[in-house]
Design a protein around this motif. Sequence first.
Motif, mmCIF file in Angstrom:
data_model
loop_
_atom_site.group_PDB
_atom_site.id
_atom_site.type_symbol
_atom_site.label_atom_id
_atom_site.label_comp_id
_atom_site.label_asym_id
_atom_site.label_seq_id
_atom_site.Cartn_x
_atom_site.Cartn_y
_atom_site.Cartn_z
ATOM 1 N N THR A 1 -2.842 9.445 -7.980
ATOM 2 C CA THR A 1 -2.840 8.372 -8.967
ATOM 3 C C THR A 1 -1.793 7.333 -8.585
ATOM 4 O OG1 THR A 1 -1.172 9.401 -10.414
ATOM 5 C CG2 THR A 1 -3.491 9.972 -10.811
ATOM 6 N N ALA B 1 0.861 -1.192 0.000
ATOM 7 C CA ALA B 1 0.000 0.000 0.000
ATOM 8 C C ALA B 1 0.890 1.232 0.000
ATOM 9 C CB ALA B 1 -0.900 0.006 1.223
ATOM 10 N N VAL C 1 -5.123 -2.014 -7.196
ATOM 11 C CA VAL C 1 -6.466 -1.821 -6.643
ATOM 12 C C VAL C 1 -6.381 -0.663 -5.654
ATOM 13 C CG1 VAL C 1 -8.380 -2.827 -5.367
ATOM 14 C CG2 VAL C 1 -7.010 -4.267 -6.885
ATOM 15 N N GLY C 2 -6.920 0.491 -6.063
ATOM 16 C CA GLY C 2 -6.795 1.667 -5.213
ATOM 17 C C GLY C 2 -5.338 2.064 -5.076
ATOM 18 N N ASN C 3 -4.847 2.093 -3.853
ATOM 19 C CA ASN C 3 -3.442 2.444 -3.610
ATOM 20 C C ASN C 3 -2.579 1.231 -3.316
ATOM 21 O OD1 ASN C 3 -4.673 1.991 -1.066
ATOM 22 N ND2 ASN C 3 -3.117 3.227 -0.028
ATOM 23 N N ALA D 1 -4.087 8.189 0.489
ATOM 24 C CA ALA D 1 -3.953 7.572 -0.820
ATOM 25 C C ALA D 1 -3.477 8.597 -1.841
ATOM 26 C CB ALA D 1 -5.280 6.970 -1.259
#
Length: 318
Positions: free
Chosen positions: A102, A92, A111-113, A99
């Motif tokens: 980008t 992460a 997935v996300g961060n 977060a």
Amino acid sequence: GATLAAELSANGYAALDNAFVCDGRSTPYGVSLSGYDPRVSFTGADWTPNNVQSFAGGGYLNISSTSILQFIPTTSVDTFECLLFNVGGSVAFAIDGSAPATVTAPGATVVGNVVTPPSGNTGFTRVTITAASAGTHTFGAVATAGTPLMSSVMGYNSAVKAIDIVNQASVAANSGDQATESTGGVPWYNNDELGVEAPDLTIINCTVNDAGLGTATATVTANLQAIITKAKLTGDVLLVNSSPANPTFATTLAQTTLRDAVAALAVSNSVAFMDLYEYFVDWSAVASRTADGLVHPNRGMAAEVGQVYRQCIQAMAA
């Protein structure tokens, strides 16, 4: 890196020392990553490096799931790049504890961060994370699954052109360590990573430890040739012969013999050459300017080496 960046910037060449590569193999000598590089800190215990002399920066970092690595560059940035080994696990990423704006990582699952690199031991994944705007930002990373591994982190301002300096060196490395690359195995070694970084200019200075070890001249030149060949795939080369070392560490004959061979190698490859041994004259002239009485320059001498490198780069760019 910091000395050269300051020298270049002060002379009209914007340059950044906003990167670290593993721990430079400082840990075996009793200095942790956060002790070696004050820009790096941890919310818990320092991450444990696995020191492999033939890897860039002397090894790789085991990414902890309980201690967040935090890296704060000394200049304004809006982008960070992190190089992960393709061994799976998930990481992460954060900027200033939140977060990023980008997160991209070609070839990996994002997935996300959270980024999960491939697990096929196929090389590296480059993760790029951005902030909403430039400023003084804190990069953060922590494992969320498995045992991911990190090589390096670099920060920069995407709107400002500058020279990014990345130091792949490690304590006590010789030319063989620096020239190592995969021969059918996992492409994680120093010369493999040099190809991944694809620099515009590579400064190669790794003769003094070979002089101390008594490595055969032909072996050293073959190792340097491998590095030069890889470096020239993407840019230019400044080949450097090391400054004088204490004759108790490496005999004067060993040092001057290698110097002559390295000079000839530069000529045969049509690359720039700088002889720090000749520049500083001999051991008697620098003995009082070393930090350890053997090979490592003190701060004043290191600053002068940075000036010399800057002058070489200016001459190459002229």
